[in-house]
Scaffold this motif. Sequence first.
Motif, PDB file in Angstrom:
ATOM      1  N   GLY A   1      27.407  47.602  29.197  1.00  0.00           N
ATOM      2  CA  GLY A   1      27.191  46.154  29.092  1.00  0.00           C
ATOM      3  C   GLY A   1      28.369  45.355  29.596  1.00  0.00           C
ATOM      4  N   LEU A   2      29.575  45.762  29.235  1.00  0.00           N
ATOM      5  CA  LEU A   2      30.763  45.054  29.721  1.00  0.00           C
ATOM      6  C   LEU A   2      30.932  45.219  31.225  1.00  0.00           C
ATOM      7  N   SER A   3      30.591  46.383  31.732  1.00  0.00           N
ATOM      8  CA  SER A   3      30.657  46.602  33.172  1.00  0.00           C
ATOM      9  C   SER A   3      29.659  45.696  33.901  1.00  0.00           C
ATOM     10  N   PHE A   4      28.467  45.580  33.335  1.00  0.00           N
ATOM     11  CA  PHE A   4      27.461  44.721  33.962  1.00  0.00           C
ATOM     12  C   PHE A   4      27.882  43.253  33.903  1.00  0.00           C
ATOM     13  N   LEU A   5      28.416  42.836  32.761  1.00  0.00           N
ATOM     14  CA  LEU A   5      28.866  41.452  32.639  1.00  0.00           C
ATOM     15  C   LEU A   5      30.064  41.162  33.541  1.00  0.00           C
ATOM     16  N   GLY A   6      30.797  42.204  33.904  1.00  0.00           N
ATOM     17  CA  GLY A   6      31.938  42.040  34.801  1.00  0.00           C
ATOM     18  C   GLY A   6      31.543  41.913  36.257  1.00  0.00           C
TER      19      GLY A   6
ATOM     20  N   SER B   1      26.638  50.186  36.462  1.00  0.00           N
ATOM     21  CA  SER B   1      26.903  49.928  35.047  1.00  0.00           C
ATOM     22  C   SER B   1      26.280  51.011  34.179  1.00  0.00           C
TER      23      SER B   1
END
Length: 66
Positions: free
Chosen positions: A34-39, A46
């Motif tokens: 999730g953090l990778s996708f939001l980044g 992700s």
Amino acid sequence: MTTSRNPGERPSFLSLHTAVVLMGAAHVGYLAGGLSFLGGTGAALSALAGLGAAGASVPALRGLIR
């Protein structure tokens, strides 16, 4: 340590320790993906980041919990 069971009771599929480790690894993977996708990373990368983080966290969680 021995545990008594009823004569007709089947053994559990997973031990409590295994279930806790796998649930923790799933949470780590969801968080990393999730953090990778939001980044700004794409969905496929992700998902791979989340799977990699979940797989890498299993030995660490096993050592921490045991």
